[in-house]
Design an enzyme around this catalytic site. Sequence first.
Site: not given
Lengths: 264, 384
Positions: B132, B156, B367
Site C-alpha cells: 500500500s 507478486f 490494486e
Amino acid sequence: MNIIVCLKQVPDTEAQIKIAGDAKSIVTDDIKWVMNPYDEFGVEEALKTKEKFGGEVTVIGLGPKRVTETIRTALAMGADKGILICDDAADGSDSIAVAKALAAAIKGMEYDLIFTGQRGVDDDLGVVGASVAEFLDIPQLSLIEDVEFAEDGKSVKVKRPVEGEVLTIESSLPVLITTQKGLNEPRYASLPGIMKAKKKPLDQKTLSDLGLDASDFGEGARKLKIVELLSPPARSAGKIIEGESPQEKAAELARLLHEEAKLL
Amino acid sequence: MDFNMPEDVEIMRTTIKKFVEKDLEPISQQVEEEARIPDEIVQKMRDLGLFGLAIPEKYGGLGLSTIAEIIVYEEITKTNACFRSRIGTSNGIGSIGIYYDGTEEQKKKYLPRVASGEWSAAFALSEPEAGSDAANIKTTAELDGDHWVLNGMKHFITNGDCAHLFTTLAVTGKKESGRSEITAFIIEKGMPGFSIGKKEKKMGLKGSETTQLLFDDCIIPKENVIGGDAMIGQGFKTAMRVLDKGRLTMGACALGASQKLLDMCVDYAKQRVQFGKPIGQFQMIQAMLADMATEIYAGRQMLYHAACMRDEGRKITREASMAKLFCTEMASRIADKAIQIHGGMGYMKELPVEMFYRDVRLYRIYEGTSEIQRMIIARDLLKD
C-alpha cells in the site's frame, strides 16, 4: 455469390417460458431475445460461402424494433447488410404472412442463395423456409447438414439425413436451403466485428414500402389460430429396477420394455 | 440515470456469455489444476479482440467505453478468475501507463502489439517493502550514458511468466523532502540483466502465474522512460493514474463473481432437498439469498453509475473507490454465504464455489486495498 439469410429472433433457449394470462401467448417481460440457433447455422454457412466465392451477405428479419439486435449480431459475425421489416401491422402474423413479407423484400434483390433455419425454436413450425421458396418460385432444399458448391459456383450438392441414411441432392441456383444442426459451428460475433457492425447499413422497411397490403398481415389475417398454450405435463418419477444380480435386473428390464413400454 | 445498454454493448455481453459457457467454463477445473491457460484458448481470446478492450482504435484496440469494458469484465468473471486476469492485466495496468503518459513513438511501438494479443503486459510496482505504501520501492535506476541500469526486485507480479512488456517503477533520485523520486520504465522480456524469479504459491487465482522479477545490472535503452525525458521523476503519478482506472475493473470482477455465486445458490436451493423439501423453502436460506441479491443490485448500480460518469468525462476518484470497496467486500460476504448455502458440498472441490471463495478474497487486496479505498474516500470528503 450473393447470399441472403432470413433470421428470426426467439427467446433464449435457457429462458424460463411462462404462459400469459390469455393462455394463447407467453410472458415476454424478462425474456432475453437471441438469434434462432438454426438461423445462426445459416449465417455461418453464408459467411463461409462468401469467403470462398466472394459476393455479399444480406440478412433479413421481421419483427419489432428489438430485432435490430439480432440483425446487428449477424453483421458483427461478418454479414454485409441488414434489412428489418418493422411494421406494427405485422405483429401477430402467422408463418405464411411472414414468408410473404420476406419474399417481397427479397424479390427485387439479386441473389444466388438463401439460407434460413429449418425451423424457429420458439413455435417449432418449420413453415417459413418452404413458403419463402414457394413465393419466390425457386427450389428448396430442407434440413441440410452439408453444403458443397461446384467449382464454378453454379450448382450445389447438399446432404440431408434420412432415417440413419444420407440423401444427396443436387440443385441449380438460385436455391433456398434450410439448415439443420451439424451443418457447421457458428463463429462468435467478435468484439472488433461488433464495432464494425455499427457502421454497416441496416435498412428498415414497412409493409407498404414492400408494396404489401397491411390487411393481409397481423392477428386478424391469421389462417393458423392458436387455440390454447399448455405447459408440458410434469415428469413422473422414474422406475428403479430391483434384482439380486445384473442378469436378473437385465431380464426384468427387458420384460418391462416389452410388456409395459412396448418398445421391444 | 438510465442503464438501458446500447445495442452493441448487449451484443458484446451475449458474445462473452457464450464464450464463457462454451469455451472457458468446461476447462475451468483443468486450468485450476494445471495452473495454465491452454494456448488455443489464448488464441480464441485474441480472435475475439479481448486484448484490446480499452486501447484506442488508433493503436489497434477497440476503444471501448468504460461501461462496455465493465460489462465485458462482469461477464468473463462468471467463471475461473484467471481468464479475466490474463486479459485485464495486459490491456489494463500492464500497458495503460504507456497510453496515458507514453510518447507517441512508444504508443505506436507497443500498444498495437498488446491490443492484438501478440504481446502480454504486466505492471511491476509491488516490492516486499512497498505494498500500500507504493512510494517506498527500493528498486533503483541509474542513468549511465545512453542507457539506464536497474537493480532490485519486484514481487507478486501478475502475468510475470507470460508478459513481454513490463511497466516498471524504479527510484531515480531523491526529492528535497527526502521522498524518493520515481520513474516509470518500459522493460521488455530478454533485456540484459532482467530475469523472472520464482513463481509465487497463492491461495487462489491458480491459473494465473504470479512471479518475482529480478533486476541485476539490467540495462535498458535511455528512451524507455514512459513519456521520455520530461517524465523522469514523474512515474509515481503515472502509477497512480494506472491504478485509478483499475478500480472499476476490480469492482466489475467482484460483481460478475457475485452474480455467478448467487445464480449457483438459487439453483442449488431449488434442487437440494432436506427435511423433505427444497432448502430454498426454508426462511434462513431465503434470507441469505435475499441479502445477496440486494447487495448485488446495489453494487451494480454503483458500478454502472460510476462507469457512465467516467464516460461523460466526469471525475470519479471518490465514486471509483466506493464502487471498488463496496463490490469487492460484497463479493467476500456473498462467497461466504454461498459456501454456507451449499453446505458440505460448498467446501468440496467438485463444485467451483470454494474456488470463487478463494479467488474473490484477492479483490479486497490488490490494486488498492479496502483500507486504501477508505482513505481515498475520506480524504475526498474532508478536503477543503
